[in-house]
Motif scaffolding. Structure first.
Motif, PDB file in Angstrom:
ATOM      1  N   ASN A  97       0.835  -1.209   0.000  1.00  0.00           N
ATOM      2  CA  ASN A  97       0.000   0.000   0.000  1.00  0.00           C
ATOM      3  C   ASN A  97       0.865   1.252   0.000  1.00  0.00           C
ATOM      4  O   ASN A  97       0.549   2.234  -0.686  1.00  0.00           O
ATOM      5  CB  ASN A  97      -0.941   0.008   1.203  1.00  0.00           C
ATOM      6  CG  ASN A  97      -2.013  -1.063   1.108  1.00  0.00           C
ATOM      7  OD1 ASN A  97      -2.276  -1.601   0.040  1.00  0.00           O
ATOM      8  ND2 ASN A  97      -2.617  -1.395   2.229  1.00  0.00           N
ATOM      9  N   GLU A  98       1.946   1.243   0.788  1.00  0.00           N
ATOM     10  CA  GLU A  98       2.857   2.390   0.819  1.00  0.00           C
ATOM     11  C   GLU A  98       3.486   2.612  -0.547  1.00  0.00           C
ATOM     12  O   GLU A  98       3.593   3.748  -1.023  1.00  0.00           O
ATOM     13  CB  GLU A  98       3.954   2.181   1.871  1.00  0.00           C
ATOM     14  CG  GLU A  98       3.470   2.274   3.300  1.00  0.00           C
ATOM     15  CD  GLU A  98       4.544   1.896   4.319  1.00  0.00           C
ATOM     16  OE1 GLU A  98       5.635   1.443   3.916  1.00  0.00           O
ATOM     17  OE2 GLU A  98       4.267   2.056   5.521  1.00  0.00           O
ATOM     18  N   GLN A 100       2.255   1.710  -3.459  1.00  0.00           N
ATOM     19  CA  GLN A 100       1.221   2.207  -4.371  1.00  0.00           C
ATOM     20  C   GLN A 100       0.963   3.691  -4.131  1.00  0.00           C
ATOM     21  O   GLN A 100       0.837   4.473  -5.083  1.00  0.00           O
ATOM     22  CB  GLN A 100      -0.083   1.411  -4.190  1.00  0.00           C
ATOM     23  CG  GLN A 100      -1.143   1.784  -5.195  1.00  0.00           C
ATOM     24  CD  GLN A 100      -0.689   1.569  -6.633  1.00  0.00           C
ATOM     25  OE1 GLN A 100      -0.021   0.602  -6.947  1.00  0.00           O
ATOM     26  NE2 GLN A 100      -1.043   2.490  -7.508  1.00  0.00           N
ATOM     27  N   GLU A 101       0.914   4.095  -2.864  1.00  0.00           N
ATOM     28  CA  GLU A 101       0.705   5.510  -2.536  1.00  0.00           C
ATOM     29  C   GLU A 101       1.872   6.358  -3.054  1.00  0.00           C
ATOM     30  O   GLU A 101       1.663   7.445  -3.602  1.00  0.00           O
ATOM     31  CB  GLU A 101       0.560   5.685  -1.020  1.00  0.00           C
ATOM     32  CG  GLU A 101       0.207   7.090  -0.603  1.00  0.00           C
ATOM     33  CD  GLU A 101      -0.014   7.209   0.890  1.00  0.00           C
ATOM     34  OE1 GLU A 101       0.381   8.250   1.451  1.00  0.00           O
ATOM     35  OE2 GLU A 101      -0.572   6.274   1.493  1.00  0.00           O
ATOM     36  N   ARG A 103       3.825   5.597  -5.581  1.00  0.00           N
ATOM     37  CA  ARG A 103       3.728   5.639  -7.047  1.00  0.00           C
ATOM     38  C   ARG A 103       2.730   6.707  -7.478  1.00  0.00           C
ATOM     39  O   ARG A 103       2.974   7.446  -8.429  1.00  0.00           O
ATOM     40  CB  ARG A 103       3.286   4.280  -7.592  1.00  0.00           C
ATOM     41  CG  ARG A 103       4.379   3.253  -7.625  1.00  0.00           C
ATOM     42  CD  ARG A 103       3.879   1.953  -8.208  1.00  0.00           C
ATOM     43  NE  ARG A 103       4.937   0.978  -8.227  1.00  0.00           N
ATOM     44  CZ  ARG A 103       4.748  -0.319  -8.356  1.00  0.00           C
ATOM     45  NH1 ARG A 103       3.523  -0.787  -8.504  1.00  0.00           N
ATOM     46  NH2 ARG A 103       5.765  -1.153  -8.360  1.00  0.00           N
ATOM     47  N   THR A 104       1.592   6.757  -6.770  1.00  0.00           N
ATOM     48  CA  THR A 104       0.579   7.765  -7.082  1.00  0.00           C
ATOM     49  C   THR A 104       1.150   9.163  -6.881  1.00  0.00           C
ATOM     50  O   THR A 104       0.937  10.059  -7.713  1.00  0.00           O
ATOM     51  CB  THR A 104      -0.661   7.554  -6.187  1.00  0.00           C
ATOM     52  OG1 THR A 104      -1.167   6.233  -6.397  1.00  0.00           O
ATOM     53  CG2 THR A 104      -1.744   8.563  -6.496  1.00  0.00           C
ATOM     54  N   GLN A 105       1.885   9.361  -5.789  1.00  0.00           N
ATOM     55  CA  GLN A 105       2.503  10.661  -5.532  1.00  0.00           C
ATOM     56  C   GLN A 105       3.523  11.007  -6.616  1.00  0.00           C
ATOM     57  O   GLN A 105       3.601  12.155  -7.060  1.00  0.00           O
ATOM     58  CB  GLN A 105       3.172  10.685  -4.158  1.00  0.00           C
ATOM     59  CG  GLN A 105       2.196  10.708  -3.002  1.00  0.00           C
ATOM     60  CD  GLN A 105       2.907  10.649  -1.647  1.00  0.00           C
ATOM     61  OE1 GLN A 105       4.133  10.613  -1.578  1.00  0.00           O
ATOM     62  NE2 GLN A 105       2.128  10.626  -0.587  1.00  0.00           N
ATOM     63  N   LEU A 107       3.539   9.963  -9.755  1.00  0.00           N
ATOM     64  CA  LEU A 107       2.818  10.320 -10.976  1.00  0.00           C
ATOM     65  C   LEU A 107       2.242  11.725 -10.877  1.00  0.00           C
ATOM     66  O   LEU A 107       2.324  12.512 -11.832  1.00  0.00           O
ATOM     67  CB  LEU A 107       1.699   9.307 -11.249  1.00  0.00           C
ATOM     68  CG  LEU A 107       2.156   7.912 -11.679  1.00  0.00           C
ATOM     69  CD1 LEU A 107       0.962   6.962 -11.765  1.00  0.00           C
ATOM     70  CD2 LEU A 107       2.880   7.976 -13.011  1.00  0.00           C
ATOM     71  N   SER A 108       1.692  12.064  -9.724  1.00  0.00           N
ATOM     72  CA  SER A 108       1.142  13.401  -9.511  1.00  0.00           C
ATOM     73  C   SER A 108       2.234  14.459  -9.625  1.00  0.00           C
ATOM     74  O   SER A 108       2.049  15.497 -10.276  1.00  0.00           O
ATOM     75  CB  SER A 108       0.473  13.473  -8.135  1.00  0.00           C
ATOM     76  OG  SER A 108       0.063  14.781  -7.848  1.00  0.00           O
ATOM     77  N   GLN A 110       5.053  14.141 -11.251  1.00  0.00           N
ATOM     78  CA  GLN A 110       5.508  14.192 -12.638  1.00  0.00           C
ATOM     79  C   GLN A 110       4.575  15.056 -13.477  1.00  0.00           C
ATOM     80  O   GLN A 110       5.026  15.859 -14.300  1.00  0.00           O
ATOM     81  CB  GLN A 110       5.599  12.782 -13.232  1.00  0.00           C
ATOM     82  CG  GLN A 110       6.789  11.991 -12.737  1.00  0.00           C
ATOM     83  CD  GLN A 110       6.781  10.557 -13.218  1.00  0.00           C
ATOM     84  OE1 GLN A 110       5.738  10.002 -13.570  1.00  0.00           O
ATOM     85  NE2 GLN A 110       7.952   9.921 -13.215  1.00  0.00           N
ATOM     86  N   ARG A 111       3.241  14.899 -13.264  1.00  0.00           N
ATOM     87  CA  ARG A 111       2.278  15.733 -13.996  1.00  0.00           C
ATOM     88  C   ARG A 111       2.467  17.199 -13.628  1.00  0.00           C
ATOM     89  O   ARG A 111       2.474  18.076 -14.488  1.00  0.00           O
ATOM     90  CB  ARG A 111       0.844  15.291 -13.690  1.00  0.00           C
ATOM     91  CG  ARG A 111       0.397  14.066 -14.450  1.00  0.00           C
ATOM     92  CD  ARG A 111      -1.097  13.851 -14.322  1.00  0.00           C
ATOM     93  NE  ARG A 111      -1.519  13.601 -12.957  1.00  0.00           N
ATOM     94  CZ  ARG A 111      -1.598  12.405 -12.388  1.00  0.00           C
ATOM     95  NH1 ARG A 111      -1.281  11.341 -13.071  1.00  0.00           N
ATOM     96  NH2 ARG A 111      -1.995  12.283 -11.144  1.00  0.00           N
TER      97      ARG A 111
END
Length: 170
Positions: A97-98, A100-101, A103-105, A107-108, A110-111
């Motif tokens: 879970n950490e 995945q979190e 990875r989401t951060q 990606l955010s 990077q955007r």
């Protein structure tokens, strides 16, 4: 916990035996397994047992038990192994879970970084255009200043000339 009426089995008791190192081809762990290690005292060893490995020390402990005690102790070992495996699974799930979190951060971020880079390009274009425009205006101002200076000098000469003419020399 498994206990008997004849022998009280203390899970915290550590036998006073010199450790012997046993390498087993069926072991998939990196560290060698100590022959006096106990699944009841060590979670890492318990995890090994969960893969079907009983240490020689545990075999000795279980050999002195009656069938009922051995079954009860085996059940306690199985429960402890299952608990250790469950604990490891929970830890892995939390880590997953950490990850995945994170990875989401990433990606955010990077955007956001791409957006900031685009904004920086636009700002650079504006600054360049402003600098070019300002450079042209500065050149015009410099030319006008030079023209005004020339006109001032010529007027000053004319005033001096007219001043000399209007004043007769004595």
């Amino acid at each position: 916990m498994a206990s008997s009426s004849q022998n009280n089995f203390d899970l915290n008791a550590v036998p006073n035996v010199q450790p012997e190192i046993r390498h087993s081809s069926s072991l998939s762990q990196k560290d060698p397994l100590m022959t006096n290690a106990s699944v009841m005292l060590d979670d890492a060893v318990a995890a090994s047992v969960a893969r079907g490995i009983i240490t020689p020390q545990d075999e000795k402990l279980l050999a002195d038990r009656t069938d009922v005690e051995a079954i009860n102790d085996s059940m306690a070992l199985s429960i402890q192994c299952a608990s250790s495996v469950s604990n490891i699974a929970r830890r892995l799930q939390v880590r997953g879970n950490e990850v995945q979190e994170l990875r989401t951060q990433v990606l955010s971020l990077q955007r956001r970084n791409r957006g900031l880079q685009q904004e920086n390009k636009e700002l650079k274009k504006l600054v360049d255009a402003y600098a070019n425009d300002l450079g042209k205006k500065y050149s015009e101002l410099e030319m006008n200043t030079n023209r005004l200076r020339e006109q001032q000098e010529s007027l000053l000469l004319e005033v001096q000339k007219n001043f000399k003419i209007s004043r007769p020399e004595a």
